[in-house]
Write an enzyme that holds these catalytic residues in place. Structure first.
Site, PDB file in Angstrom:
ATOM      1  CB  CYS A   2      31.979   1.533  21.342  1.00  0.00           C
ATOM      2  SG  CYS A   2      32.774  -0.004  20.867  1.00  0.00           S
ATOM      3  NE  ARG A  27      28.779   3.920  25.885  1.00  0.00           N
ATOM      4  CZ  ARG A  27      27.803   3.202  26.420  1.00  0.00           C
ATOM      5  NH1 ARG A  27      27.353   3.490  27.610  1.00  0.00           N
ATOM      6  NH2 ARG A  27      27.272   2.192  25.763  1.00  0.00           N
ATOM      7  CD1 TRP A  75      34.737  -3.314  25.363  1.00  0.00           C
ATOM      8  CD2 TRP A  75      36.362  -2.200  26.397  1.00  0.00           C
ATOM      9  NE1 TRP A  75      35.246  -4.129  26.339  1.00  0.00           N
ATOM     10  CE2 TRP A  75      36.245  -3.471  26.995  1.00  0.00           C
ATOM     11  CE3 TRP A  75      37.331  -1.320  26.883  1.00  0.00           C
ATOM     12  CZ2 TRP A  75      37.043  -3.883  28.056  1.00  0.00           C
ATOM     13  CZ3 TRP A  75      38.129  -1.733  27.942  1.00  0.00           C
ATOM     14  CH2 TRP A  75      37.969  -2.986  28.523  1.00  0.00           C
ATOM     15  CG  ASN A 101      27.742   0.749  21.953  1.00  0.00           C
ATOM     16  OD1 ASN A 101      28.421  -0.207  22.315  1.00  0.00           O
ATOM     17  ND2 ASN A 101      26.792   1.273  22.695  1.00  0.00           N
ATOM     18  N   GLY A 102      28.115  -2.051  19.932  1.00  0.00           N
ATOM     19  CA  GLY A 102      27.309  -3.264  20.099  1.00  0.00           C
ATOM     20  C   GLY A 102      28.004  -4.459  19.502  1.00  0.00           C
ATOM     21  CD  GLU A 484      34.712 -12.094  43.829  1.00  0.00           C
ATOM     22  OE1 GLU A 484      35.876 -12.505  44.015  1.00  0.00           O
ATOM     23  OE2 GLU A 484      34.460 -10.995  43.288  1.00  0.00           O
ATOM     24  CE  LYS A 488      34.351  -7.521  44.467  1.00  0.00           C
ATOM     25  NZ  LYS A 488      35.097  -8.452  43.728  1.00  0.00           N
ATOM     26  CD  GLU A 491      37.872  -5.987  45.957  1.00  0.00           C
ATOM     27  OE1 GLU A 491      38.943  -5.742  45.408  1.00  0.00           O
ATOM     28  OE2 GLU A 491      36.971  -6.656  45.427  1.00  0.00           O
ATOM     29  CG  HIS A 507      40.160 -28.901  61.074  1.00  0.00           C
ATOM     30  ND1 HIS A 507      40.523 -30.074  61.694  1.00  0.00           N
ATOM     31  CD2 HIS A 507      39.103 -29.203  60.280  1.00  0.00           C
ATOM     32  CE1 HIS A 507      39.736 -31.042  61.272  1.00  0.00           C
ATOM     33  NE2 HIS A 507      38.857 -30.545  60.410  1.00  0.00           N
ATOM     34  CE  LYS A 606      38.531  -3.068  36.786  1.00  0.00           C
ATOM     35  NZ  LYS A 606      37.702  -3.912  37.676  1.00  0.00           N
TER      36      LYS A 606
HETATM   37  C1  F6R Z   1      38.883  -7.832  42.978  1.00  0.00           C
HETATM   38  C2  F6R Z   1      39.560  -7.707  41.710  1.00  0.00           C
HETATM   39  C3  F6R Z   1      40.898  -8.341  41.574  1.00  0.00           C
HETATM   40  C4  F6R Z   1      41.116  -8.880  40.149  1.00  0.00           C
HETATM   41  C5  F6R Z   1      42.567  -9.366  39.997  1.00  0.00           C
HETATM   42  C6  F6R Z   1      42.814  -9.947  38.623  1.00  0.00           C
HETATM   43  O1  F6R Z   1      37.636  -7.211  42.973  1.00  0.00           O
HETATM   44  O2  F6R Z   1      39.081  -7.080  40.796  1.00  0.00           O
HETATM   45  O3  F6R Z   1      41.090  -9.336  42.518  1.00  0.00           O
HETATM   46  O4  F6R Z   1      40.223  -9.922  39.922  1.00  0.00           O
HETATM   47  O5  F6R Z   1      43.447  -8.299  40.214  1.00  0.00           O
HETATM   48  O6  F6R Z   1      42.649  -8.998  37.633  1.00  0.00           O
HETATM   49  P1  F6R Z   1      42.475  -9.406  36.138  1.00  0.00           P
HETATM   50  O7  F6R Z   1      41.168 -10.153  36.034  1.00  0.00           O
HETATM   51  O8  F6R Z   1      42.478  -8.123  35.370  1.00  0.00           O
HETATM   52  O9  F6R Z   1      43.615 -10.299  35.780  1.00  0.00           O
END
Ligand code: F6R
Length: 611
Positions: A2, A27, A75, A101-102, A484, A488, A491, A507, A606
């Site tokens: 937070c 935060r 948060w 915060n914590g 993953e 990373k 994207e 294959h 996001k």
């Molecule tokens: C990749 C990434 C996305 C999320 C996906 C699910 O770096 O962040 O692939 O993992 O959109 O999002 P959440 O976890 O919010 O359901």
């Protein structure tokens, strides 16, 4: 995580608090509040929603008159976002106000003790424990605020930063911290406290960094520091020369890098409150041993990186707890009419708790009468609210679109769950559990050492900014890590990359390997070393350049791979938590090298709240 701010001085406090909080919204942003002493009493205004709701409520602070105040942007951790759970919190006669915060780890025990002494709780937060405890010690020890604060910090466990006002001492503000950030700003027309430097930069560039268990006592003209035994201590101030933008990112160039660096803490916060007396306690889960024993099959549904943690989890749950696990992309699960039989448990993993497909998967399972469990980062999000059971990851807000710290927390949350299931179902002994828990407790330090030694992978990344295609290969959990690692990279760098189970190369995919193609091989599963190494030999003989990520004892691999990154020793179930770190750093620096918008890659959001 937070944000907290405090001001005492000549000016009106509320507008300064609002301005400081606006610099800390990264935060936390699910609710906000302020407490200001108006000349007679402490007045609190607090509300769910973003900071602008608080600004509107208080007419940009104009309705709260006074020269001393504390503010908070929340948060949620304990208790969902709501007006009553928002900070500040009051003691019973509204003479003490606290922002925090914590996470107070022993809050339940303290809450019970205080309730036995007649204290009534209004919220579900851990912070309310602090304000009642302050009230208790303040009244017990001659109404001495400093004594009350020291007594409280001797009693509470966990990580915290506190801002405190006492109505009986209306010119003084108290602040203290342990393992959560807090600084003191030395202003010309008053002094400030804040969770982070950007909140005070408009007023001063001279700050004190409060260390663990140090107490700051501020008035308009003075700043004093004390240790937890109330002995005065001397501190040196520091001059800050960052600009506001850099300061919001804590001096890091991008939120993604900041969040990579926050991983040791986030992972520690997710693990450590759950390990007590050599066993696993997941307070909010509310699953009895009977319910855990009754689970016959686990279905995991999630999207993107969260799905990748689920792929890892299949190996971990099946290996440790011997429960069959099916993993689905949530977007597939919801439309494939899955067979969900009695005794099934559907686990939905999501950072945001709002991903449309994951939420639909959860609702489908609930409609079929199947127990659902959400592993979620955002408290009070749709998945957290609608799932029958919930387990939180304590990553704090994640700002960069590409997940790093939430991913790492999802992984360790699932290790804890798998170990819990394994123990309750008699699949591992107490001794084995103790060994696994020890391995888990050192993961944060191991992650930290990998981040600190990032230079080799950073340099390597600089050589690959012009790559066209990259392949990630691995077997078992190493395949999950590859998925993953590949995401990373692609994207944020827009370089085409694919992850393959190494055995699948022959294959089809191997035809894509040309002179100089980069293949990242993940080789952390000891029993599969030889198999993956033979795949490395195959791609190298077709011209591939091979980067291997492997365990520190696998030095043999240097004979085969072109470049090797070693990870510290851990259980084979937990290697994902370590091997992913250099791959995150690789993706990050390739993107930086290409001059791209790392935190906001094109076409991505996001939180994907639509199909
Ligand atoms: C990749 C990434 C996305 C999320 C996906 C699910 O770096 O962040 O692939 O993992 O959109 O999002 P959440 O976890 O919010 O359901």
């Amino acid at each position: 995580m937070c944000g907290i701010v405090g001001y005492v001085g000549k000016k009106q406090a509320a507008p300064i608090l609002l301005d400081g909080l606006s610099r800390l919204e990264y935060r936390g942003y699910d609710s906000a509040g302020m407490a200001v002493y108006d000349g007679e009493k402490i007045v609190i205004n607090k509300t769910t929603g973003r900071l602008k709701v608080l600004s509107e409520l208080t007419h940009d602070g104009a309705t709260m008159s006074g020269h001393i105040g504390i503010g908070h942007t929340r948060w949620a951790t304990h208790g969902e976002p709501s007006d009553v759970n928002a900070h500040p919190h009051f003691n019973k006669d509204q003479s003490i106000a606290v922002v925090q915060n914590g996470i107070i780890e022993n809050y339940l025990k303290l809450r019970n003790l205080l309730q036995d002494r007649g204290y009534q709780f209004l919220s579900e937060t851990d912070t309310e424990v602090v304000v009642h405890l302050l009230d208790y010690y303040y009244n017990r020890y001659d109404k001495n605020p400093l004594t009350a604060v020291t007594k409280v910090i001797h009693r509470v466990e966990g990580s915290y930063a506190l801002g405190i006002l006492f109505a009986d001492h209306p010119d003084v503000m108290y602040a203290v911290r342990k393992d959560a950030p807090l600084i003191v700003g030395i202003g010309e027309e008053g002094n400030l406290i804040a969770s982070d430097v950007p909140a005070v930069l408009k007023y001063t560039r001279d700050v004190f960094f409060i260390e663990n268990e140090e107490i700051a006592v501020l008035t308009e003209k003075s700043i004093e520091f004390f240790n937890m035994d109330a002995d005065p201590i001397r501190k040196e101030s520091k001059h800050i020369d960052w600009d506001i933008n850099a300061a919001e990112k804590g001096g890091y160039e991008h939120f993604m890098l900041k969040e990579i660096y926050e991983q040791p803490k986030a992972v520690r916060d997710t693990i450590s409150p759950r390990i007590r007396d050599h066993s696993i306690v997941i307070e909010e889960l509310g699953m009895t041993d009977e319910e855990i024993r009754a689970v016959k099959k686990i279905h995991i549904a999630a999207c993107g990186s969260a799905y990748h943690t689920g792929v890892t989890s299949k190996y971990v749950f099946e290996g440790l707890a011997r429960i069959p696990v099916e993993v689905d992309l949530a977007s597939e699960f919801r439309y494939r009419d899955p067979i969900l039989e009695e005794g099934a448990l559907v686990i939905v993993i999501s950072q945001s708790g709002e991903t449309a497909d994951s939420l639909a998967a959860l609702r489908l399972a609930k409609d079929r009468g199947i127990t659902t469990l959400g592993i979620v980062n955002v408290v009070g999000s749709s998945i957290a609210r609608e799932a029958d059971k919930v387990m939180y990851t304590w990553a704090g807000p994640e700002i960069a679109v590409a997940t790093t710290k939430a991913y790492s927390c999802q992984l360790v949350a699932q290790y804890l769950l798998a170990l819990k299931f394994a123990q309750v179902r008699g699949q591992i002994t107490d001794e084995q559990l103790g060994e696994y828990l020890h391995e888990m407790e050192i993961l944060p330090n191991q992650i930290e050492s990998l981040i600190d030694n990032k230079h080799k992978i950073q340099k390597f990344a600089n050589r690959y900014v012009a790559a066209k295609d990259v392949f990630f290969i691995g077997r078992g959990i190493d395949y999950a890590i590859s998925l993953e690692g590949s995401l990373k990279l692609k994207e944020i760098s827009y370089i085409h990359s694919e992850a393959y189970a190494a055995g699948e190369l022959k294959h089809g995919t191997i035809s894509l390997i040309e002179d100089g193609t980069l293949v990242a091989a993940v080789v952390t599963q000891e029993e599969l070393y030889k198999k993956t190494i033979s795949n490395i030999v195959e791609v190298r003989s077709r011209g591939a350049y091979v980067l291997a990520v492997t365990n520190e004892d696998n030095i043999e691999i240097e004979k085969t791979a072109d470049c090797v990154i070693y990870i510290p020793k851990t259980s084979s179930y937990f290697t994902n938590s370590l091997a992913i770190i250099p791959l995150q750093i690789f993706g990050y620096y390739v993107s930086v090298g290409k001059g791209l918008d790392v935190d906001k890659p094109r076409n991505l959001a996001k939180s994907v709240t639509v199909e």
